[in-house]
Scaffold this motif. Structure first.
Motif, PDB file in Angstrom:
ATOM      1  N   PHE A  67       0.832  -1.304   0.027  1.00  0.00           N
ATOM      2  CA  PHE A  67       0.027   0.010  -0.090  1.00  0.00           C
ATOM      3  C   PHE A  67       0.814   1.362  -0.167  1.00  0.00           C
ATOM      4  CE2 PHE A  67      -2.427   3.480   2.223  1.00  0.00           C
ATOM      5  CZ  PHE A  67      -3.492   3.523   1.110  1.00  0.00           C
ATOM      6  N   PRO A  68       1.883   1.355   0.580  1.00  0.00           N
ATOM      7  CA  PRO A  68       2.695   2.496   0.733  1.00  0.00           C
ATOM      8  C   PRO A  68       3.221   2.817  -0.647  1.00  0.00           C
ATOM      9  CG  PRO A  68       3.301   1.216   2.571  1.00  0.00           C
ATOM     10  CD  PRO A  68       2.302   0.534   1.896  1.00  0.00           C
ATOM     11  N   ASP A  69       3.781   1.782  -1.431  1.00  0.00           N
ATOM     12  CA  ASP A  69       4.109   1.973  -2.528  1.00  0.00           C
ATOM     13  C   ASP A  69       3.273   2.389  -3.714  1.00  0.00           C
ATOM     14  OD1 ASP A  69       6.562   1.190  -1.890  1.00  0.00           O
ATOM     15  OD2 ASP A  69       6.448  -0.824  -2.795  1.00  0.00           O
ATOM     16  N   LEU A  70       1.852   1.980  -3.499  1.00  0.00           N
ATOM     17  CA  LEU A  70       0.613   2.253  -4.258  1.00  0.00           C
ATOM     18  C   LEU A  70       0.437   3.659  -4.259  1.00  0.00           C
ATOM     19  CD1 LEU A  70      -1.171   1.124  -6.326  1.00  0.00           C
ATOM     20  CD2 LEU A  70      -2.937   0.285  -4.458  1.00  0.00           C
ATOM     21  N   LEU A  71       0.281   4.125  -2.723  1.00  0.00           N
ATOM     22  CA  LEU A  71      -0.152   5.306  -2.466  1.00  0.00           C
ATOM     23  C   LEU A  71       0.957   6.290  -3.170  1.00  0.00           C
ATOM     24  CD1 LEU A  71      -1.940   7.168  -1.064  1.00  0.00           C
ATOM     25  CD2 LEU A  71      -0.395   6.819   1.089  1.00  0.00           C
ATOM     26  N   GLN A  72       2.086   6.065  -2.977  1.00  0.00           N
ATOM     27  CA  GLN A  72       3.373   6.965  -3.691  1.00  0.00           C
ATOM     28  C   GLN A  72       2.984   6.878  -4.997  1.00  0.00           C
ATOM     29  OE1 GLN A  72       7.415   5.461  -3.456  1.00  0.00           O
ATOM     30  NE2 GLN A  72       8.216   7.458  -3.154  1.00  0.00           N
ATOM     31  N   ALA A  73       2.847   5.965  -5.555  1.00  0.00           N
ATOM     32  CA  ALA A  73       2.600   6.004  -7.066  1.00  0.00           C
ATOM     33  C   ALA A  73       1.434   6.814  -7.476  1.00  0.00           C
ATOM     34  CB  ALA A  73       2.281   4.476  -7.693  1.00  0.00           C
ATOM     35  N   ALA A  74       0.105   6.837  -6.711  1.00  0.00           N
ATOM     36  CA  ALA A  74      -0.893   7.642  -6.998  1.00  0.00           C
ATOM     37  C   ALA A  74      -0.525   8.965  -6.864  1.00  0.00           C
ATOM     38  CB  ALA A  74      -2.196   7.015  -6.188  1.00  0.00           C
ATOM     39  N   LEU A  75       0.145   9.370  -5.774  1.00  0.00           N
ATOM     40  CA  LEU A  75       0.525  10.752  -5.381  1.00  0.00           C
ATOM     41  C   LEU A  75       1.465  11.270  -6.735  1.00  0.00           C
ATOM     42  CD1 LEU A  75       0.760  13.090  -3.688  1.00  0.00           C
ATOM     43  CD2 LEU A  75       2.633  12.099  -2.547  1.00  0.00           C
TER      44      LEU A  75
END
Length: 283
Positions: free
Chosen positions: A10-18
């Motif tokens: 999830f942290p990587d996914l959130l960073q990608a979305a940002l």
């Protein structure tokens, strides 16, 4: 059976979305900024001439080319919920990334619209509206140009080949070409976020906004469906070696091939045994 929406932490996914939010805002700030400038420079606001159409198409096409090339290795540089949908359909991205990217792209479009109107001395004039066309025709125009963009992304970026690093050029030119056709009729959205952002900032002034949701959705299905057919029937077998950079795959020397054909014809003729064969030194 437990269904997992993603295999990405999830942290990587959130960073990608940002970062997708940043990329979308960057792309649309440049593109919509150019459209706003074209509107401000227009001598007669109701009119849209060829020069302004080319100006708008160039702004959007070059903005996507530059922005996609910058963010290509960061998030994939989708910048478009309809591209995200197509990639979800063909299995390039998972459902969680699709949802996060769509939210980021819609918010990025709103942010870009806010930046453009905030830095302009005129009301925001970048909404996509139907002009001299019907709702039905508008849906089909948006469907076809969105499908073209989807297919460009799938064939140039999702498919890995010699030209993949240069995919942003082809994708940007696709956006440019589609704008040349559709700007006078629909505004050439090709991207529901591109229509949604300005509409939010201006309070949804146009009753035909739904056209850009339906048309783009159908375009995603059409582009992804055609790509699926090409993959299923192994399109690369039709014209093998087309994407190679190996010079040995180039066509043979036409002169040598002509001499070989001539020698073969002479050897097969009844009088061929007494005739002199063509050699390289004789040409």
């Amino acid at each position: 059976m437990k269904c997992r929406l993603t295999t990405t932490p999830f942290p990587d996914l959130l960073q990608a979305a940002l970062l997708e939010f940043v990329g979308t805002a960057f792309f649309l700030t440049l593109g919509l900024g150019g459209i706003q400038a074209a509107a401000c420079l227009r001598e007669e606001p109701p009119a849209l001439n060829i020069e302004q159409t080319i100006y708008i198409a160039t702004c959007m096409g070059f903005s996507l080319l530059v922005s996609a090339w910058m963010f290509y290795r960061v998030t994939g540089a989708l910048f478009n919920p309809n591209i995200s949908l197509a990639l979800l359909i063909v299995g390039v991205i998972d459902p969680a990334r699709f949802i996060m990217y769509c939210i980021a792209q819609l918010l990025g479009a709103i942010a870009a619209s806010g930046i453009v109107v905030g830095l302009s001395n005129a009301p925001l004039a970048v909404n996509t509206v139907l002009t001299d066309t019907t709702y039905a025709k508008g849906v089909f125009i948006e469907m076809f140009i969105t499908a073209a963009l989807v297919l460009a992304v799938l064939m140039l970026a999702a498919e890995k080949h010699e030209a993949t690093p240069f995919a942003p050029i082809g994708i940007g030119l696709t956006l440019f070409a589609a704008h040349l056709w559709a700007v006078p009729y629909t505004g050439a959205a090709m991207n529901v976020a591109r229509s949604f952002g300005p509409a939010v900032v201006t309070g949804f002034p146009d009753s035909g906004h739904w056209v850009y949701w339906v048309g783009e959705f159908l375009g995603s299905l059409l582009g992804a469906g055609f790509y699926a057919v090409l993959k299923h029937y192994k399109y690369w077998r039709i014209n093998p070696g087309q994407d190679t950079s190996d010079y040995k795959q180039s066509p043979p020397d036409p002169v040598e091939k002509a001499k070989e054909s001539l020698n073969k014809a002479l050897s097969n003729s009844p009088e061929g045994s007494g005739r002199t064969r063509v050699s390289p030194s004789m040409v």
